[in-house]
Design an enzyme around this catalytic site. Structure first.
Site: not given
Length: 516
Positions: A296, A369, A373, A371
């Site tokens: 990402e 990541d 998102d 998180d």
């Protein structure tokens, strides 16, 4: 056993398993009974079936009744969003066959008799490319097909070819010929035929062998499709056009895949200029042992370049959130830069043309990541793999990297170097801190919370996420492909109402797992 009231009618059959045949521990499969009862209720409209399982402390009870018959069966089986309504087609046909008939004198004499075959068909096309087909003879399932299925496929292919040729200029079909798999792509259909004394191939009755049924089904399909495609109704015209456009798109996709099949071979970036420039390939040309990390963002790519083992680990960066392919068409998916790059780099095609043996990497690892998102990006990638590269998932070759959430630096007294502990959840972090407090060991405060992979240096990323000796990977499995397809459609499909209801109800959602 006693008298029964005149108004009480019916038959009750009770039986026990023969223990000479069924071994100790054999039991009824409740799910299998449910599936069979549901199927029978679909095939006999208006028939009510109840199953009551009283074996445990909590009784399980299921009841089925479908007045719509096989039309409702098609809606139940369909794995994707519809582009047509569920079409119902029916017809009959007569045929003659020679069978032995018992005479009054007790002799069996070969006699020509006239039979009648009833055909009942329900179908619809969807946005996907999978074909779901169920066929039955007198409510007997024929999972391996037979003459009735051959007749359906022949009638459908003949009609679709004629329609595409007739509208070739409008559809931009060229001189290419539609094949069976093009017409069947995205089709969900249930076919039932009723006839006296059907002939089956083998004792298991899985294949219908009555020859005359093929022509009767083919004629019924051709006639009913002709009426539908020449109808003056606005909906019929629009849906017929969508079917032809889908068939032509599948034909073009198949031809394009065949043309590129020979060029998609295991090569490095220098040998194959058609691979995306942003791919950071590995040196090894062997599929086994090689790994493709889908990373990402460019910031994480820079760190990953330094953290990887360039011998067998390749990197492909993607920008943000890729296209939601559950809602998009095939052409939109292929025109999306990120989706096209992933398919091109893996090198095994997509959809029906995907060949898992041609994949250029042994493992594909999603590294996003830790998180919300990142979880969303991982879900979008999973949707792409599930819809267009499902054999990779079924083979267990798709993985999700597990980067840490926290980094705890434990301060050691004197000249002894400090220790580093990584934790992967808030609960694990609190457990580590409590243990340190109890042992009266000091640690650096504040605790580092990784918001993204780009916040790690190369050594930290290698140690926690990429080095085979220390990392943790989550393998993506498909336990039940049909149920998994329904979940993907619920979470990522066009129909908003069921998804809103699912989120509002909060079923299966653990609030503690939501990173807020």
């Amino acid at each position: 056993m006693g008298k029964v009231a005149k108004a009480r009618t019916g038959t009750r059959i009770r039986y026990w398993a023969d223990r000479q045949i069924f071994t100790k521990g054999a039991a009824f499969g409740f799910d299998d009974l449910i599936a069979r009862a549901r199927q029978t209720a679909f095939l006999v409209p208006g028939l009510g079936i109840e199953i009551d399982d009283r074996r445990g402390e909590e009784h399980a009870r299921e009841s089925f009744r479908f007045d719509g018959g096989i039309s409702e069966f098609v809606d139940f089986l369909a794995p994707d969003a519809a582009i047509t309504d569920t079409w119902r087609m029916q017809g009959t046909g007569a045929y003659k066959e020679t069978v032995p008939v018992l005479q009054e004198n007790g002799h069996m004499v070969s006699t020509e008799v006239e039979r009648e075959c009833e055909v009942d068909l329900a179908l619809r096309w969807g946005q996907g490319y999978e074909t779901v087909f169920r066929s039955f003879v007198n409510i007997i399932a024929t999972p391996k097909g037979g003459t009735h299925q051959n007749g359906f496929e022949a009638g459908l292919l003949k009609f679709v070819r004629a329609e595409v040729e007739k509208n070739a200029r409008k559809l931009k079909a060229g001189n290419d010929k539609v094949e069976k798999e093009d017409a069947l792509a995205g089709l969900t259909a249930v076919l039932t035929v009723r006839l006296p004394e059907p002939q089956f191939e083998g004792q298991t009755k899985e294949v219908l062998g009555t020859p005359a049924v093929r022509a009767i089904v083919a004629n019924t399909v051709a006639k009913q499709f002709a009426e539908r495609f020449t109808s003056a109704k606005r909906d019929d015209k629009a849906q017929s056009a969508l079917v032809l456009e889908k068939v032509v798109a599948e034909m073009k996709s198949r031809i394009s895949a065949r043309a590129h099949k020979e060029t998609q071979r295991r090569k490095n970036a220098l040998e194959n200029s058609s691979l995306p420039a942003k791919l950071v390939d590995c040196r090894s040309k062997e599929t086994e042992g090689s790994e493709l990390f889908i990373v990402e963002g460019d910031s994480a790519l820079g760190t990953a370049k330094l953290a990887r083992d360039s011998e067998y680990q390749a990197l492909l960066p993607i920008r943000g959130k890729i296209l939601n392919v559950q809602k998009a068409s095939v052409s939109d998916m292929l025109s999306n830069t990120e989706c096209a790059s992933i398919i091109q780099v893996i090198g095994a095609g997509s959809g029906r043309s995907f060949e898992v043996d041609q994949a250029r990497y042994g493992k594909v690892i999603m590294m996003s990541d830790a998180d919300v998102d990142g979880a969303h990006i991982r879900t979008l990638l999973l949707t792409l793999f599930f819809r267009y590269m499902r054999p990779m998932v079924e083979a267990g070759r798709i993985f999700a990297a597990v980067p840490p959430l926290h980094r705890v630096v434990i301060i050691n007294p004197g000249s002894k170097p400090n220790e580093t502990v990584y934790t992967y959840s808030e609960a694990e972090l609190q457990g580590v801190l409590k243990q340190l407090d109890r042992s009266k060991r000091r640690y650096q405060d504040p605790i580092q919370r990784y918001k993204g992979l780009g916040e790690m240096d190369a050594d930290q990323l290698a140690e926690t996420t990429m080095d085979r000796r220390h990392r943790t990977l989550r393998r993506v499995n498909i336990g039940d492909a049909e149920n998994a397809a329904r979940v993907f459609e619920l979470l990522m499909g066009n129909d908003v109402a069921p998804r809103k209801e699912f989120i509002t109800a909060g079923e299966g959602l653990d609030r503690e797992r939501i990173d807020v």
